[in-house]
Design a protein around this motif. Structure first.
Motif, PDB file in Angstrom:
ATOM      1  N   SER A 212      -0.381   4.314  -0.666  1.00  0.00           N
ATOM      2  CA  SER A 212      -1.258   5.486  -0.615  1.00  0.00           C
ATOM      3  C   SER A 212      -0.629   6.574   0.251  1.00  0.00           C
TER       4      SER A 212
ATOM      5  N   ASN B 122      -1.873   0.568  -5.007  1.00  0.00           N
ATOM      6  CA  ASN B 122      -2.674   1.600  -4.368  1.00  0.00           C
ATOM      7  C   ASN B 122      -1.785   2.820  -4.145  1.00  0.00           C
TER       8      ASN B 122
ATOM      9  N   ARG C 272      -3.254   5.996  -4.040  1.00  0.00           N
ATOM     10  CA  ARG C 272      -4.222   7.060  -3.763  1.00  0.00           C
ATOM     11  C   ARG C 272      -3.559   8.178  -2.972  1.00  0.00           C
TER      12      ARG C 272
ATOM     13  N   ASP D   7       0.849  -1.182   0.000  1.00  0.00           N
ATOM     14  CA  ASP D   7       0.000   0.000   0.000  1.00  0.00           C
ATOM     15  C   ASP D   7       0.892   1.242   0.000  1.00  0.00           C
TER      16      ASP D   7
END
Length: 86
Positions: free
Chosen positions: A3, A21, A23, A1
């Motif tokens: 993000s 990911n 984001r 991850d």
């Protein structure tokens, strides 16, 4: 991850980030030439002045991404979501 990660100016040439990911990540001025970002989540990511030349962004979610000055020359964008991107 990844993000929210700050990858400002990172050199990520030819990297496989399929489905990653990202984001809200800061990828401003990053070099992602020939990288694979297919199905990556790039919502609200900062891609200002990033180099995405010949990148694969197939079905990538780039909703509300910041794209000012981003190089997308020869990139593959089929199915990418660019709604609200600027």
């Amino acid at each position: 991850d990844l993000s929210g990660t700050d990858l400002t100016g990172a050199v990520l040439i030819g990297v496989n980030l399929t489905g990653a990911n990202l984001r809200g990540a800061n990828l401003s001025r990053a070099n992602l030439t020939k990288s694979d970002l297919s199905r990556a989540l790039l919502n609200w990511a900062n891609l200002t002045f990033a180099k995405l030349r010949e990148a694969r962004l197939i079905e990538a979610d780039m909703m509300k991404a910041q794209l000012k000055g981003t190089c997308l020359e020869k990139s593959k964008l089929p199915g990418a979501n660019l709604s609200g991107a600027n």
